[in-house]
Design an enzyme around this catalytic site. Structure first.
Site, PDB file in Angstrom:
ATOM      1  N   HIS A 165      12.827 -18.258 -18.132  1.00 37.01           N
ATOM      2  CA  HIS A 165      13.980 -17.378 -18.354  1.00 37.01           C
ATOM      3  C   HIS A 165      14.514 -16.805 -17.042  1.00 37.01           C
ATOM      4  O   HIS A 165      15.308 -15.861 -17.065  1.00 37.01           O
ATOM      5  CB  HIS A 165      13.594 -16.244 -19.308  1.00 37.01           C
ATOM      6  CG  HIS A 165      13.188 -16.725 -20.668  1.00 37.01           C
ATOM      7  ND1 HIS A 165      14.070 -17.341 -21.532  1.00 37.01           N
ATOM      8  CD2 HIS A 165      11.991 -16.724 -21.303  1.00 37.01           C
ATOM      9  CE1 HIS A 165      13.438 -17.670 -22.655  1.00 37.01           C
ATOM     10  NE2 HIS A 165      12.167 -17.316 -22.528  1.00 37.01           N
ATOM     11  N   CYS A 199      -0.925  14.911   0.195  1.00 39.38           N
ATOM     12  CA  CYS A 199      -1.424  15.976   1.065  1.00 39.38           C
ATOM     13  C   CYS A 199      -2.821  16.446   0.658  1.00 39.38           C
ATOM     14  O   CYS A 199      -3.200  16.326  -0.506  1.00 39.38           O
ATOM     15  CB  CYS A 199      -0.490  17.162   0.994  1.00 39.38           C
ATOM     16  SG  CYS A 199       1.218  16.734   1.329  1.00 39.38           S
ATOM     17  N   LYS A 203      -3.422   7.808  -2.344  1.00 41.13           N
ATOM     18  CA  LYS A 203      -4.399   7.578  -3.407  1.00 41.13           C
ATOM     19  C   LYS A 203      -4.038   8.351  -4.655  1.00 41.13           C
ATOM     20  O   LYS A 203      -4.135   7.852  -5.764  1.00 41.13           O
ATOM     21  CB  LYS A 203      -5.785   7.996  -2.908  1.00 41.13           C
ATOM     22  CG  LYS A 203      -6.898   7.782  -3.920  1.00 41.13           C
ATOM     23  CD  LYS A 203      -7.092   6.306  -4.207  1.00 41.13           C
ATOM     24  CE  LYS A 203      -8.119   6.036  -5.271  1.00 41.13           C
ATOM     25  NZ  LYS A 203      -8.008   4.645  -5.763  1.00 41.13           N
ATOM     26  N   ASN A 207       0.247  22.077  -0.603  1.00 41.69           N
ATOM     27  CA  ASN A 207       0.437  20.791  -1.298  1.00 41.69           C
ATOM     28  C   ASN A 207       1.415  21.025  -2.430  1.00 41.69           C
ATOM     29  O   ASN A 207       1.339  22.050  -3.101  1.00 41.69           O
ATOM     30  CB  ASN A 207      -0.873  20.307  -1.931  1.00 41.69           C
ATOM     31  CG  ASN A 207      -1.850  19.794  -0.903  1.00 41.69           C
ATOM     32  OD1 ASN A 207      -1.545  19.744   0.286  1.00 41.69           O
ATOM     33  ND2 ASN A 207      -3.027  19.412  -1.351  1.00 41.69           N
ATOM     34  N   GLY A 208       2.288  20.056  -2.675  1.00 40.89           N
ATOM     35  CA  GLY A 208       3.243  20.197  -3.784  1.00 40.89           C
ATOM     36  C   GLY A 208       4.660  20.276  -3.258  1.00 40.89           C
ATOM     37  O   GLY A 208       4.920  19.959  -2.087  1.00 40.89           O
ATOM     38  N   TRP A 221       1.534  14.305   3.675  1.00 34.61           N
ATOM     39  CA  TRP A 221       2.198  13.058   3.270  1.00 34.61           C
ATOM     40  C   TRP A 221       3.637  13.461   3.009  1.00 34.61           C
ATOM     41  O   TRP A 221       3.939  14.165   2.042  1.00 34.61           O
ATOM     42  CB  TRP A 221       1.532  12.504   2.015  1.00 34.61           C
ATOM     43  CG  TRP A 221       1.983  11.150   1.604  1.00 34.61           C
ATOM     44  CD1 TRP A 221       1.605   9.952   2.129  1.00 34.61           C
ATOM     45  CD2 TRP A 221       2.887  10.833   0.538  1.00 34.61           C
ATOM     46  NE1 TRP A 221       2.209   8.925   1.463  1.00 34.61           N
ATOM     47  CE2 TRP A 221       3.002   9.428   0.485  1.00 34.61           C
ATOM     48  CE3 TRP A 221       3.606  11.597  -0.385  1.00 34.61           C
ATOM     49  CZ2 TRP A 221       3.816   8.777  -0.443  1.00 34.61           C
ATOM     50  CZ3 TRP A 221       4.415  10.953  -1.306  1.00 34.61           C
ATOM     51  CH2 TRP A 221       4.508   9.558  -1.319  1.00 34.61           C
ATOM     52  N   LYS A 261      -1.776  -5.479  -6.667  1.00 30.73           N
ATOM     53  CA  LYS A 261      -2.836  -5.385  -5.656  1.00 30.73           C
ATOM     54  C   LYS A 261      -2.390  -6.101  -4.382  1.00 30.73           C
ATOM     55  O   LYS A 261      -2.523  -5.578  -3.287  1.00 30.73           O
ATOM     56  CB  LYS A 261      -4.083  -6.056  -6.192  1.00 30.73           C
ATOM     57  CG  LYS A 261      -5.362  -5.500  -6.432  1.00 30.73           C
ATOM     58  CD  LYS A 261      -5.768  -4.122  -6.600  1.00 30.73           C
ATOM     59  CE  LYS A 261      -4.804  -3.006  -6.716  1.00 30.73           C
ATOM     60  NZ  LYS A 261      -4.998  -2.107  -7.806  1.00 30.73           N
ATOM     61  N   ARG A 271      -6.645   9.770   0.670  1.00 24.81           N
ATOM     62  CA  ARG A 271      -5.527  10.130  -0.188  1.00 24.81           C
ATOM     63  C   ARG A 271      -4.190   9.664   0.402  1.00 24.81           C
ATOM     64  O   ARG A 271      -3.177   9.667  -0.295  1.00 24.81           O
ATOM     65  CB  ARG A 271      -5.481  11.652  -0.379  1.00 24.81           C
ATOM     66  CG  ARG A 271      -6.680  12.200  -1.122  1.00 24.81           C
ATOM     67  CD  ARG A 271      -6.738  13.701  -0.999  1.00 24.81           C
ATOM     68  NE  ARG A 271      -5.571  14.330  -1.591  1.00 24.81           N
ATOM     69  CZ  ARG A 271      -5.528  14.794  -2.831  1.00 24.81           C
ATOM     70  NH1 ARG A 271      -6.571  14.700  -3.588  1.00 24.81           N
ATOM     71  NH2 ARG A 271      -4.441  15.364  -3.296  1.00 24.81           N
ATOM     72  N   GLU A 296      -1.286  -6.774 -12.521  1.00 25.94           N
ATOM     73  CA  GLU A 296      -2.227  -6.049 -11.658  1.00 25.94           C
ATOM     74  C   GLU A 296      -2.521  -6.852 -10.384  1.00 25.94           C
ATOM     75  O   GLU A 296      -2.591  -6.294  -9.291  1.00 25.94           O
ATOM     76  CB  GLU A 296      -3.509  -5.745 -12.452  1.00 25.94           C
ATOM     77  CG  GLU A 296      -4.640  -5.107 -11.671  1.00 25.94           C
ATOM     78  CD  GLU A 296      -4.278  -3.772 -11.027  1.00 25.94           C
ATOM     79  OE1 GLU A 296      -3.211  -3.211 -11.318  1.00 25.94           O
ATOM     80  OE2 GLU A 296      -5.067  -3.305 -10.186  1.00 25.94           O
ATOM     81  N   GLU A 334       0.488  -4.206  -2.557  1.00 27.62           N
ATOM     82  CA  GLU A 334       0.209  -2.910  -1.946  1.00 27.62           C
ATOM     83  C   GLU A 334      -0.657  -2.994  -0.695  1.00 27.62           C
ATOM     84  O   GLU A 334      -0.488  -2.192   0.209  1.00 27.62           O
ATOM     85  CB  GLU A 334      -0.292  -1.863  -2.950  1.00 27.62           C
ATOM     86  CG  GLU A 334      -1.626  -2.077  -3.571  1.00 27.62           C
ATOM     87  CD  GLU A 334      -2.002  -0.948  -4.552  1.00 27.62           C
ATOM     88  OE1 GLU A 334      -1.529   0.177  -4.420  1.00 27.62           O
ATOM     89  OE2 GLU A 334      -2.803  -1.232  -5.456  1.00 27.62           O
TER      90      GLU A 334
HETATM   91  C1  AGP Z   1      -3.452   1.401  -7.624  1.00 24.59           C
HETATM   92  O1  AGP Z   1      -3.908   0.395  -6.782  1.00 24.59           O
HETATM   93  C2  AGP Z   1      -2.349   2.165  -7.099  1.00 24.59           C
HETATM   94  N1  AGP Z   1      -2.632   2.703  -5.821  1.00 24.59           N
HETATM   95  C3  AGP Z   1      -1.586   3.068  -8.053  1.00 24.59           C
HETATM   96  O2  AGP Z   1      -0.765   2.223  -8.784  1.00 24.59           O
HETATM   97  C4  AGP Z   1      -2.359   3.978  -9.037  1.00 24.59           C
HETATM   98  O3  AGP Z   1      -3.010   3.206  -9.990  1.00 24.59           O
HETATM   99  C5  AGP Z   1      -1.358   4.951  -9.706  1.00 24.59           C
HETATM  100  O4  AGP Z   1      -0.801   5.770  -8.732  1.00 24.59           O
HETATM  101  C6  AGP Z   1      -1.999   5.778 -10.784  1.00 24.59           C
HETATM  102  O5  AGP Z   1      -3.044   6.557 -10.284  1.00 24.59           O
HETATM  103  P1  AGP Z   1      -4.062   7.274 -11.248  1.00 24.59           P
HETATM  104  O6  AGP Z   1      -4.847   6.230 -11.967  1.00 24.59           O
HETATM  105  O7  AGP Z   1      -4.901   8.114 -10.345  1.00 24.59           O
HETATM  106  O8  AGP Z   1      -3.261   8.090 -12.220  1.00 24.59           O
END
Ligand code: AGP
Length: 608
Positions: free
Chosen positions: A504, A2, A603, A100-101, A74, A485, A27, A481, A488
């Site tokens: 394994h 949010c 975000k 927010n929250g 959100w 990527k 975000r 990673e 997501e």
């Molecule tokens: C990264 O591509 C992601 N969207 C997500 O995993 C992100 O890295 C994670 O939420 C942590 O965010 P931060 O680095 O702002 O703490």
């Protein structure tokens, strides 16, 4: 997650709010709304699900007022629909709230209000705030909000306006960021400074337990006991154009291409060839305290956790300090034992990730020394840490983190060099380390210059529904990673494994429908990875390898290869992640996905 924007001033309120909300789009959100207060006081709320453009179309031309609040939602409590979108009003439409929250005791509060006859219009936790503020109003909006805050359990960043006090916004923060933008005859309130950067560079950050009362002329910060708190105005040095796309199709593409500069900024002023060491100003630790560090623990989530995993291997191998990375979401609840002479590092691009923030607080409660490694200056994690290092990547807008990851690795190189030089590392080796780091900008430029090769490879792979990412040693977290990527932003199912682990279990998945992306640096594990590649080929698995230039053997085995420049072995994680970022970007592009705003993601993940 949010986002909040509030405005009091002489400009067209609706326009300022909508523009601010657009800046917060990155975000992640599913609906949005604004409430404009007319100069006579009446509150006019407009909400829409979906994109901000839907809201924009619904807002009356010329909708003006003394002040207003806006929100991108959100969903956490209640489905995505217009009634659940913010702002929320009280029954008489005299008070309007954005939040927010999460209000953890909202059900109890709601039941109490319903028993008194209040009718709720949404299924959110946030709506209780509007009704409680209305109920508690005696002499002022500030008093009504303050009395309400004492009833709330959970986290909040809120902005409240009322027809009883035209031209005033009350904001309050507990666990969800809020910043005041200070202008001339205008004031802003936002959950993220990017929302107001177009209008002002002067910002005042609220801490938990603080409130603010804003009019177009002034702001007053207070604690919950009505005591005035003097706060410093900070100057924000991010350029607005830094957060615009500058001709790239997507923010993610722009941010991938910015990496030579963002890495340069992470190193700038921190590498010293006189001492062959790295100097980090904000650690708030004496030389003696640094020398006493016997172990390092990194806490982080998602991409930052992967950076932390690599960072710990670097710290262990280069600085010989036992180091271990852990998911922040797990640290908080396992009642961690704080070993003496341990140094904790909370890694977070946004500096607002709830899992990492709460873990940091738990660790500090138990007496741990915690440093922050954040990108967003003034973020909560940065402020609550005992000291820290900023990434200086510039704003990262795309939901998928790219340049922050390589800046995090860059800072881990600096920490490794700093600690190594305090212990066993010679001046000669320190200088070699520095020159290896200084070659990185050109090496990454070289990779980016061949982005179209990766686009061609991505075209051949984007139709697969499953992929494995394999690496070993320092490139194992790079495989994790790469898989994160890809999933997501392209929604292709991808799993990262240590190449050694496939026998394994995961090898059972390999056939002509499940290709593997294999990372092959020329370190001492290379031959073992080559054997793993052969195991994959023996099962008809297609391979896209990322290898080091000149490695003909990899070229012979793999179906497709992308070569990175030859480098010092510790640098390969930094180089090899870039082709994987591009690979996921081009796969998502091929599939027509919303690259910068992938579904279900946010975000900045400010809820647990
Ligand atoms: C990264 O591509 C992601 N969207 C997500 O995993 C992100 O890295 C994670 O939420 C942590 O965010 P931060 O680095 O702002 O703490």
């Amino acid at each position: 997650m949010c986002g909040i924007v509030g405005y009091c001033g002489y400009r067209r309120t609706a326009q300022v709010l909508l523009e601010g909300l657009k800046r917060l789009e990155y975000r992640g959100y599913d609906s949005a709304g604004i409430c404009i207060q007319s100069t006579a006081g009446a509150l006019d709320v407009v909400k829409r699900t979906g994109k901000i453009s839907n809201l924009q179309n619904a807002v009356q031309e010329g909708a003006e007022g003394a002040c207003g609040i806006g929100h991108t939602r959100w969903a956490t409590h209640g489905e995505v629909n217009e009634s659940n979108a913010h702002p929320h009003n009280d029954a008489a439409d005299e008070f309007s709230v954005v939040h927010n929250g999460i209000i953890e005791n909202y059900l109890q509060l709601k039941q109490g209000l319903e028993a008194e006859g209040t009718v709720f219009r949404s299924t959110t936790d946030s709506e209780v705030i509007a009704h409680l503020v209305a109920k508690n109003y005696r002499d002022s909006l500030e008093q009504a909000v303050r009395d309400t805050l004492f009833l709330l359990k959970g986290t909040y960043g809120i902005a409240v306006i009322s027809s009883r006090e035209p031209g005033r916004i009350i904001g309050a923060r507990n666990g969800s960021p809020l910043v005041i933008g200070v202008g001339d005859n205008e004031m802003f309130l936002a959950s993220d400074v990017t929302a107001v950067l177009a209008y002002t560079r002067q910002a005042v950050y609220l801490n938990d337990g603080e409130m603010v009362s804003i009019t177009d002329k002034e702001f007053t910060t207070l604690d919950l006991h009505d005591r005035i708190i003097q706060k410093q105005i900070e100057l924000i040095d991010w350029e607005l154009e830094q957060i615009e796309r500058q001709g790239y199709k997507h923010f993610m593409e722009k941010e991938i291409h910015e990496q030579p500069e963002s890495i340069y900024r992470a190193f700038q002023g921190r590498l010293n060839t006189e001492t062959a060491a790295a100097h980090l100003g904000g650690l708030n630790m004496t030389l003696q305290e640094l020398r006493q560090v016997e172990r390092i623990r990194v806490i982080a989530a998602g991409t930052s956790y992967h950076a932390g995993m690599i960072g710990c291997t670097l710290l262990e191998q280069i600085a010989r300090i036992p180091s271990y990375a852990e998911l922040s979401s797990e640290v908080r609840y396992r009642n961690p034992v704080i070993e003496p002479n341990s140094l904790y590092i909370a890694v977070s691009q946004s500096g607002e990730t709830a899992d990492t923030l709460y873990a940091l607080r738990e660790l500090k409660r138990k007496g741990a020394k915690v440093l922050g490694m954040c990108n967003v200056v003034g973020s909560t994690i940065a402020r609550e840490s005992d000291g820290g290092v900023y990434l200086h990547s510039g704003p990262e807008i795309a939901v998928a983190s790219t340049k922050a990851f390589t800046s995090q690795l860059s800072v881990f190189y600096l920490l490794s060099l700093m600690f190594a030089r305090m212990k066993h590392c010679s001046m000669e080796d320190g200088l070699k380390f520095i020159s290896a780091l200084q070659e990185v900008y050109d090496q990454i430029r070289d990779i980016l210059g061949r982005a179209s090769d990766i686009r061609d490879i991505a075209k051949k792979y984007s139709h697969y529904r499953h992929m494995l990412f394999l690496g070993r040693g320092k490139t194992f977290p790079v495989a994790l990673e790469g898989a994160l990527k890809l999933k997501e932003i392209s929604y292709i199912h991808a799993e990262g494994y240590s190449a050694a682990e496939i026998k394994h279990g995961p090898i059972a998945l390999i056939d002509e429908h499940t290709p593997s992306v294999v990372l092959v640096p020329d370190d001492f594990l290379r031959d073992k990875v080559i054997s793993n590649m052969k195991e994959v080929k023996a099962r008809k698995g297609k391979i896209f390898a990322v290898a080091v230039e000149g490695d003909r053997e990899v070229q012979d085995i793999a179906d497709d290869v992308f070569f990175v420049p030859k480098a010092w072995e510790h640098i390969y994680p930094l180089l090899m992640v870039v082709p994987l970022q591009l690979f996921s970007y081009y796969c998502a592009l091929e599939l027509g996905c919303d690259v910068d705003r992938p579904r279900n993601l946010a975000k900045s993940v400010t809820v647990e």
